[in-house]
Design a protein around this motif. Structure first.
Motif, short mmCIF file in Angstrom:
data_model
loop_
_atom_site.label_atom_id
_atom_site.label_comp_id
_atom_site.label_asym_id
_atom_site.label_seq_id
_atom_site.Cartn_x
_atom_site.Cartn_y
_atom_site.Cartn_z
N GLU A 67 0.84 -1.21 0.00
CA GLU A 67 0.00 0.00 0.00
C GLU A 67 0.87 1.26 0.00
N SER A 68 1.93 1.24 0.80
CA SER A 68 2.85 2.39 0.85
C SER A 68 3.53 2.59 -0.50
N LEU A 69 3.95 1.51 -1.14
CA LEU A 69 4.60 1.62 -2.45
C LEU A 69 3.63 2.14 -3.51
N GLN A 70 2.37 1.70 -3.45
CA GLN A 70 1.37 2.19 -4.41
C GLN A 70 1.13 3.69 -4.21
N HIS A 71 1.02 4.11 -2.96
CA HIS A 71 0.81 5.53 -2.67
C HIS A 71 2.03 6.34 -3.10
N LEU A 72 3.21 5.80 -2.87
CA LEU A 72 4.44 6.48 -3.29
C LEU A 72 4.51 6.60 -4.80
N GLN A 73 4.10 5.55 -5.50
CA GLN A 73 4.09 5.57 -6.97
C GLN A 73 3.18 6.69 -7.49
N GLU A 74 2.05 6.91 -6.80
CA GLU A 74 1.11 7.94 -7.21
C GLU A 74 1.65 9.36 -7.00
N THR A 75 2.55 9.51 -6.02
CA THR A 75 3.07 10.84 -5.68
C THR A 75 4.54 11.02 -6.04
N ILE A 76 5.11 10.09 -6.80
CA ILE A 76 6.55 10.11 -7.06
C ILE A 76 7.00 11.36 -7.80
N ASP A 77 6.14 11.94 -8.63
CA ASP A 77 6.51 13.14 -9.39
C ASP A 77 6.76 14.34 -8.47
N GLU A 78 6.22 14.29 -7.26
CA GLU A 78 6.41 15.37 -6.28
C GLU A 78 7.69 15.18 -5.47
N HIS A 79 8.41 14.08 -5.70
CA HIS A 79 9.63 13.73 -4.97
C HIS A 79 9.42 13.81 -3.45
N PRO A 80 8.49 13.02 -2.94
CA PRO A 80 8.21 13.07 -1.50
C PRO A 80 9.39 12.57 -0.68
N ILE A 124 16.45 -2.23 -3.20
CA ILE A 124 15.72 -3.35 -3.79
C ILE A 124 14.47 -3.62 -2.95
N PHE A 125 13.35 -3.81 -3.61
CA PHE A 125 12.09 -4.05 -2.90
C PHE A 125 12.22 -5.18 -1.87
N ASP A 126 12.93 -6.24 -2.22
CA ASP A 126 13.05 -7.39 -1.31
C ASP A 126 13.76 -7.05 -0.01
N ASP A 127 14.53 -5.95 0.01
CA ASP A 127 15.25 -5.54 1.22
C ASP A 127 14.46 -4.53 2.05
N ILE A 128 13.37 -3.99 1.49
CA ILE A 128 12.58 -2.96 2.17
C ILE A 128 11.52 -3.62 3.06
N TYR A 129 11.40 -3.13 4.30
CA TYR A 129 10.42 -3.68 5.24
C TYR A 129 9.33 -2.69 5.61
N ALA A 130 9.59 -1.40 5.40
CA ALA A 130 8.56 -0.39 5.66
C ALA A 130 8.96 0.90 4.96
N ILE A 131 7.94 1.60 4.48
CA ILE A 131 8.14 2.92 3.88
C ILE A 131 7.10 3.85 4.48
N ARG A 132 7.58 5.01 4.88
CA ARG A 132 6.67 6.01 5.42
C ARG A 132 6.92 7.31 4.67
N ILE A 133 5.87 7.89 4.11
CA ILE A 133 6.00 9.17 3.43
C ILE A 133 5.91 10.26 4.50
N LEU A 134 6.93 11.10 4.55
CA LEU A 134 7.00 12.14 5.58
C LEU A 134 6.33 13.41 5.06
N ASN A 135 5.59 14.07 5.93
CA ASN A 135 5.01 15.35 5.59
C ASN A 135 6.08 16.42 5.77
N ALA A 136 5.90 17.56 5.17
CA ALA A 136 6.85 18.66 5.30
C ALA A 136 7.06 19.04 6.75
N SER A 137 6.04 18.91 7.59
CA SER A 137 6.15 19.28 9.01
C SER A 137 6.99 18.26 9.77
N GLU A 138 7.21 17.06 9.20
CA GLU A 138 8.00 16.03 9.88
C GLU A 138 9.47 16.11 9.54
N ASP A 139 9.84 16.90 8.52
CA ASP A 139 11.25 17.00 8.13
C ASP A 139 12.06 17.58 9.28
#
Length: 140
Positions: A67-80, A124-139
């Motif tokens: 789900e995180s990868l799908q959401h990231l794919q949708e927003t990848i053009d914004e370089h989150p 590599i996807f096989d090495d990834i265990y979690a992805i979290r998209i950070l909001n600008a306020s979390e930087d």
């Protein structure tokens, strides 16, 4: 008490004839320790170094990652900015280590199963265990 060397005690130290006495520093170097087993210390330290085994994703974690990868794919053009938990295999022995890294995502190569970050890192996807998209306020 007398011993077998009583006759030489008290005699002056013999001086070499025809050559100069060796400097004390050079004499000391003759008796300096040396590594008879070159590299043995490094081998011992390497065998003591601990690695972790690769964790196994549960169905719930795998679904959340997809789900995180799908959401990231949708927003990848914004370089989150993303936070990625991944397993880094050890180059020397079995196992590896779990790492947490952050960066700006710039490309997902679904065919090669790779997530690329702006700074050139590839995961590599096989090495990834979690992805979290950070909001600008979390930087930080």
């Amino acid at each position: 008490m007398s011993g077998p060397y009583d006759d030489i005690f008290g005699m002056p130290r013999p001086e070499p004839t025809g050559r100069a006495r060796m400097p004390i520093r050079d004499r000391a170097a003759q008796f300096a320790p040396f590594a008879a087993l070159t590299g043995f210390g490094e081998m011992i330290r390497e065998s003591e170094r601990q690695t972790e085994s690769r964790p196994v994703l549960t169905e719930e974690l795998a679904a959340a990652l997809n789900e995180s990868l799908q959401h990231l794919q949708e927003t990848i053009d914004e370089h989150p900015r993303v936070s990625v938990s991944l397993f880094m295999p050890d180059t020397v022995k079995d196992g590896g280590s779990l790492l947490q890294t952050e960066g700006e995502a710039c490309h997902i190569d679904a065919a090669a199963r790779i997530l690329k970050l702006q700074d050139g890192r590839e995961m590599i996807f096989d090495d990834i265990y979690a992805i979290r998209i950070l909001n600008a306020s979390e930087d930080t």
